[in-house]
Design an enzyme around this catalytic site. Structure first.
Site, PDB file in Angstrom:
ATOM      1  N   SER A 240       1.124   2.317   0.447  1.00  0.00           N
ATOM      2  CA  SER A 240       0.498   1.749  -0.740  1.00  0.00           C
ATOM      3  C   SER A 240      -0.877   1.212  -0.381  1.00  0.00           C
ATOM      4  O   SER A 240      -1.314   1.304   0.760  1.00  0.00           O
ATOM      5  CB  SER A 240       1.357   0.620  -1.299  1.00  0.00           C
ATOM      6  N   LYS A 241      -1.513   0.644  -1.384  1.00  0.00           N
ATOM      7  CA  LYS A 241      -2.880   0.152  -1.181  1.00  0.00           C
ATOM      8  C   LYS A 241      -2.985  -0.840  -0.017  1.00  0.00           C
ATOM      9  O   LYS A 241      -4.011  -0.942   0.632  1.00  0.00           O
ATOM     10  CB  LYS A 241      -3.397  -0.512  -2.456  1.00  0.00           C
ATOM     11  N   ARG A 242      -1.882  -1.541   0.206  1.00  0.00           N
ATOM     12  CA  ARG A 242      -1.901  -2.515   1.295  1.00  0.00           C
ATOM     13  C   ARG A 242      -2.212  -1.864   2.645  1.00  0.00           C
ATOM     14  O   ARG A 242      -2.680  -2.508   3.561  1.00  0.00           O
ATOM     15  CB  ARG A 242      -0.540  -3.212   1.400  1.00  0.00           C
TER      16      ARG A 242
END
Length: 469
Positions: A240-242
């Site tokens: 994910s964006k993390r």
RNA sequence: GGUCCCAUCGUCUAGUGGCCUAGGACGCUGGCCUCUCACGCCGGAAACACGGGUUCGAACCCCGUUGGGAUCACCA
């Protein structure tokens, strides 16, 4: 003659084309091309509150950049609402679907209760056998799942996966506003578009038995399934964006070549013996689900970076010169629309390509070739532009002005003689010159640098360096 | 929590019962090459999650345990 293979990539336009989606698209594309089949692009935009036209464009842009061309589409599900309605009506007429008047709040409360009791969260079937409509409430339409028996998914990657039908939920196929939901639209479209192989992420595996029941209800043959393992971040959680950049086009911005990303993505889960680097033709030729692994894979940016450097090294300098232009405009080394001597640029790129891991790095290194002047790295200046090197630089400048041709061979001769007459080593001269030419201590071979720079710039920079000491 | 999936170096993977003293790649690391930095080349450390079976023989087959993941929406 077997039937032609037809596969599809069916993204929902609620975001950019991301790494996971790109890999799904890629595996579909590879399977289609390997089998001379048809690759279809279908936009699943039935969630009208989250889907946007901008994202459709973004997805198409990403696919084009990766070179994943499709044969049919893009189709949009929002153009086909009446088709889904007809299929749903048919099910209602046959008693295979029913109206459900339970409110979202009621359902939510029941789910919470089931969760607390440690039971499965499926719908309790309250409206299954309702005789007449409940006035004043707009109902949803639910599909009547079989309550006994098993549904077996025969998956090309996971093998036989068995589900107990009693676990299957009566899913909603039409919302209370009459719009269709995902599980209805995928099945209807896959039937309608004669999809033979459904290749998608294994997050859909649990939906598959329900969809198979829908195929059965419509009386259509069930396609083959291939559920690809997920891509994880370094913490083993779903990517994910993390975990940094997940949008495909972000990799363009960071200076990655599409071939490198494709190669990296395909090797995430697929392998062909010990081979690491593939041409696109090889990928198409070798691809098979037999060599796709079952386990989820962690996305490893370092390996992608290495692959990118390999693709840069193996690309022609002419191609690289073309590709680097937008990056030079972006980093301000050249003006937008400014003309370039492409033959010269290509030569300059040739000296840099095996020390650039990305196009961004390439463009940054090109700065000292193209810009009028260089900016000294303070430490480099302090260490190499010294009293001791001033005479050497002056002698070199003297000798260089007499050189008719700035070729590697000629330059080497000049350096040799300067070094000899001063009784020093080549490095004693090369490093100060390197600083004078590039501003730093790392660069291609010094003769290459001078050759690309040419006499005029070389002499000017030498003069400036000498003056600055 | 129910259901489903998965399990070889830190990471991606090869391995489909004897070729495994477990191979390759990234990364890490020692050296060589060398005008610097890279590239390249040579070498090193580094893994079969655990426990039971089956078998003459198990990384490979079966069962369990543990661990991870997915999913259970009027999202897709």
């Amino acid at each position: 003659m077997t039937d032609k293979i037809r596969v599809r990539f069916a993204p929902s336009p609620t975001g950019h084309l991301h790494i996971g989606g790109a890999r799904t698209a890629l595996f579909n594309w590879l399977y289609a091309r390997h089998n001379n089949g048809t690759f279809i692009l279908r936009i699943e935009d039935t969630d009208t509150t989250r889907s946007t036209d901008e994202y459709i464009e973004a997805i198409i842009e990403g696919m084009k950049w990766l070179g994943l061309d499709w044969d049919e589409g893009p189709f949009r599900q929002t153009d086909r609402f009446d088709v889904y309605r007809n299929y749903a009506d048919q099910l209602i007429k046959e008693g295979r679907a029913y109206y459900c008047y339970c409110s979202p709040e009621e359902l939510e409360a029941r789910r919470k209760e089931s969760m607390a009791q440690g039971k499965s969260l499926k719908y309790n079937g309250k409206c299954r056998d309702l005789k007449g409509p409940v006035p004043g409430i707009k109902p949803v339409v639910r599909f009547r799942m079989p309550v006994a028996g098993q549904t077996i998914v025969d998956d090309l990657i996971k093998g036989m996966v068995t589900f107990e039908n009693e676990q299957l939920d009566d899913l909603i196929i039409l919302r209370s506003d009459g719009t269709p939901t995902y599980n209805l639209t995928v099945v209807v479209d896959d039937v309608d578009m004669k999809i033979t192989h459904v290749i998608r992420g294994d997050d859909h595996l649990n939906n598959t038995p329900k969809q198979i029941q829908l195929y059965n209800a419509f009386g259509y043959p069930v396609p083959k399934f291939a559920h690809l393992p997920m891509i994880l971040g370094s913490d083993k959680a779903r990517l994910s964006k993390r975990h940094g950049a997940t949008s495909v086009m972000a990799y363009y911005d960071m200076g990655y070549l599409p071939e490198a990303l494709v190669n990296y993505l395909v090797r995430l889960g697929w392998s062909y013996g010990d081979q690491e680097v593939f041409t696109r033709d090889e990928l198409v030729k070798y691809f098979s689900f037999e060599n796709v692994g079952k386990a989820a894979a962690v996305f490893n940016p370092e390996k992608l970076l290495w692959l990118n450097s390999q693709y840069i090294i193996n690309s022609s300098t002419d191609k690289l010169a073309e590709l680097v232009i937008p990056f030079l405009e972006k980093n301000g080394v050249i003006e937008k629309g400014q003309g370039m001597d492409m033959a010269w640029l290509s030569k300059a790129v040739g000296t840099l390509k095996e020390r650039s891991k990305t196009m961004v790095e390439l463009a940054n290194s090109l700065r000292y070739y193209i810009a009028e002047d260089v900016e000294y790295n303070e430490k480099a200046k302090e260490k190499f532009l010294t009293e001791k090197s001033r005479d050497l630089l002056a002698a070199l400048k003297e000798a260089l002005t007499a050189v008719p041709e700035f070729s590697h061979h000629e330059l080497e001769q000049v350096f040799k003689s300067v070094v000899e007459t001063h009784g020093v080593k080549l490095k004693d001269l090369a490093q100060p010159v390197r600083v004078a030419m590039t501003g730093g201590t790392e660069s291609p071979g010094i003769f290459e640098v001078l050759e690309v720079l040419g006499k005029e710039k070389t002499v000017t920079r030498l003069e400036r360096a000498i003056k600055g000491i």
